[in-house]
Design an enzyme around this catalytic site. Structure first.
Site, short mmCIF file in Angstrom:
data_model
loop_
_atom_site.label_atom_id
_atom_site.label_comp_id
_atom_site.label_asym_id
_atom_site.label_seq_id
_atom_site.Cartn_x
_atom_site.Cartn_y
_atom_site.Cartn_z
N LEU A 15 45.18 86.24 31.16
CA LEU A 15 45.87 86.85 32.30
C LEU A 15 46.94 87.83 31.84
CD1 LEU A 15 46.17 83.51 34.25
CD2 LEU A 15 44.74 85.46 34.90
N THR A 61 47.54 84.27 20.59
CA THR A 61 47.14 83.01 21.22
C THR A 61 46.17 82.25 20.31
OG1 THR A 61 46.41 82.00 23.29
CG2 THR A 61 45.27 84.02 22.64
N LYS A 65 48.17 81.27 16.43
CA LYS A 65 49.63 81.17 16.56
C LYS A 65 50.30 80.64 15.29
CE LYS A 65 50.16 80.43 21.56
NZ LYS A 65 50.81 79.57 22.56
N ASP A 76 64.12 82.24 13.60
CA ASP A 76 64.45 80.82 13.35
C ASP A 76 63.71 79.88 14.32
OD1 ASP A 76 66.15 78.58 12.35
OD2 ASP A 76 66.87 78.65 14.43
N ASP A 101 57.20 81.08 24.32
CA ASP A 101 56.83 79.95 25.19
C ASP A 101 58.06 79.10 25.51
OD1 ASP A 101 54.14 80.52 25.45
OD2 ASP A 101 53.56 79.33 23.71
N ALA A 213 53.00 72.68 32.44
CA ALA A 213 52.58 73.86 31.67
C ALA A 213 51.16 74.27 32.04
CB ALA A 213 52.67 73.58 30.17
P1 NAP Z 1 47.45 71.35 21.92
O1 NAP Z 1 48.30 71.87 20.83
O2 NAP Z 1 45.99 71.18 21.68
O3 NAP Z 1 48.08 69.94 22.40
C1 NAP Z 1 47.43 69.16 23.37
C2 NAP Z 1 48.36 68.05 23.83
O4 NAP Z 1 47.73 67.40 24.93
C3 NAP Z 1 48.64 66.99 22.77
O5 NAP Z 1 49.93 66.48 22.96
C4 NAP Z 1 47.58 65.93 23.12
O6 NAP Z 1 47.93 64.62 22.70
C5 NAP Z 1 47.61 65.98 24.63
N1 NAP Z 1 46.39 65.48 25.26
C6 NAP Z 1 45.16 66.05 25.26
N2 NAP Z 1 44.30 65.29 25.96
C7 NAP Z 1 45.00 64.21 26.40
C8 NAP Z 1 44.67 63.06 27.18
N3 NAP Z 1 43.42 62.90 27.66
N4 NAP Z 1 45.64 62.18 27.46
C9 NAP Z 1 46.91 62.35 27.01
N5 NAP Z 1 47.29 63.42 26.26
C10 NAP Z 1 46.34 64.33 25.95
O7 NAP Z 1 47.52 72.28 23.23
P2 NAP Z 1 48.78 73.19 23.67
O8 NAP Z 1 48.60 74.56 23.13
O9 NAP Z 1 50.03 72.45 23.39
O10 NAP Z 1 48.52 73.31 25.26
C11 NAP Z 1 48.75 72.21 26.13
C12 NAP Z 1 48.67 72.69 27.58
O11 NAP Z 1 49.73 73.61 27.82
C13 NAP Z 1 47.38 73.45 27.90
O12 NAP Z 1 46.96 73.10 29.20
C14 NAP Z 1 47.81 74.92 27.87
O13 NAP Z 1 47.03 75.74 28.73
C15 NAP Z 1 49.22 74.79 28.39
N6 NAP Z 1 50.10 75.89 27.99
C16 NAP Z 1 50.66 76.61 29.00
C17 NAP Z 1 51.51 77.64 28.69
C18 NAP Z 1 52.13 78.42 29.81
O14 NAP Z 1 52.69 79.48 29.56
N7 NAP Z 1 52.07 77.93 31.04
C19 NAP Z 1 51.80 77.96 27.35
C20 NAP Z 1 51.20 77.20 26.35
C21 NAP Z 1 50.34 76.17 26.68
P3 NAP Z 1 47.48 64.08 21.24
O15 NAP Z 1 48.48 64.65 20.28
O16 NAP Z 1 47.55 62.62 21.35
O17 NAP Z 1 46.08 64.61 20.99
#
Ligand code: NAP
Length: 269
Positions: A15, A61, A65, A76, A101, A213
């Site tokens: 987006l 992305t 990253k 930092d 972020d 998020a």
């Molecule tokens: P990531 O690095 O892959 O981390 C995923 C996280 O989700 C980990 O803490 C994981 O836990 C947890 N998780 C996954 N499946 C789960 C489940 N079934 N039950 C409980 N916990 C679960 O992903 P990320 O980049 O941090 O992104 C996470 C979310 O944030 C995504 O939906 C992404 O689209 C969103 N996001 C949004 C923005 C925004 O600007 N709005 C920016 C960045 C990311 P474990 O460590 O136990 O696997």
């Protein structure tokens, strides 16, 4: 013509192009925002090439990253988070790397009247988004509790974040943490694929501000549950918007046309 863009693989559903193009149009800037999908093995060449071609700024992305940290002069905060999502080529010398972020989440909360300084915050998730949000909240003066399905990851992250404590995602533990919390951020991907929530509805209360998020869908089950108990709700598009606003302002030195960027984003969600 200034060229900005996004490095990722895949980037087809991003987006960011419509959001940034809306800003250029609103301010009458001669600029375009384009997407690039290098192979993971080519990321260093891609950044060198972007610099040689005079590209002004890149967002970064998944899956680059972390890799990009070694290719730029990371600030930092990005270094502590361990991830760069914005590269700035506009300064003298080497390109610099930033993580917007963290600021995106803070600005999303503040935009909804939430005071972060002195708040008790619970961050659910310890992946990329969780790391950014936890460091951002702690730097802004919040006391941070981190809860993650893999509890060891939450504890490891808490060791790095000043004043933070790490926990598992068990319902009892979450209820205890949330009972006297002011802010809850869901930084897991739960709620994206299925209509599920990482936080039981009965652990929520009306004095909470809840930022999810996840932005697809905009209205997650967590936010519906939070609204039902009278909590302040902030959807993930606000965080996405403000990380883009922050990148735009860094690259151009101009105040971002937030309303135009927000409209372009929400048109497509
Ligand atoms: P990531 O690095 O892959 O981390 C995923 C996280 O989700 C980990 O803490 C994981 O836990 C947890 N998780 C996954 N499946 C789960 C489940 N079934 N039950 C409980 N916990 C679960 O992903 P990320 O980049 O941090 O992104 C996470 C979310 O944030 C995504 O939906 C992404 O689209 C969103 N996001 C949004 C923005 C925004 O600007 N709005 C920016 C960045 C990311 P474990 O460590 O136990 O696997």
């Amino acid at each position: 013509m200034d060229v900005f863009g996004l490095l990722g693989n895949p980037v087809g559903h991003s987006l960011s192009p419509p959001m940034h193009d809306a800003a250029y149009e609103e301010l009458g800037l001669e600029a375009r925002y384009v997407t690039f999908e290098p192979e993971p093995s080519e990321i260093e060449d891609a950044i060198d090439g972007a610099e040689a071609l005079g590209i002004a700024g890149l967002n970064v992305t998944i899956p680059f990253k972390q890799d990009v940290l070694d290719c730029v002069e990371a600030d930092d905060l990005a270094t502590r988070i361990g991830a760069v999502n914005t590269i700035d080529f506009t300064g003298e010398g080497a390109p610099t790397g930033h993580n917007t972020d963290a600021v995106g989440a803070l600005r999303a909360l503040r935009d909804h009247g939430v005071t972060v300084d002195g708040a008790r915050a619970v961050v659910v998730g310890a992946g990329g988004a969780g790391r950014a949000v936890a460091f951002g909240l702690a730097d802004a003066g919040a006391t941070v509790e981190i809860a993650n399905r893999t509890a060891s990851k939450a504890r490891d992250l808490a060791d790095e974040v000043p004043g933070a404590t790490g926990h598992g995602l068990e319902a009892d533990a979450l209820a205890d943490l949330l009972a006297d919390a002011d802010v809850l951020v869901n930084a897991t991907s739960v709620g994206m694929e299925e209509d599920e929530t990482p936080v039981p509805a009965d652990a929520l209360h009306g004095d909470l501000a809840v930022l999810d998020a996840v932005y697809r869908p905009l209205e997650t089950r967590l936010l519906r549950d939070a609204a039902a108990v009278g909590a302040t709700t902030v959807d993930g598009a606000w965080m996405l918007l403000y990380q883009g606003v922050e990148a735009f302002e860094r690259w151009t030195g101009r105040e971002a046309p937030v309303d135009a960027m927000n409209a372009a984003l929400r048109d497509r969600l």
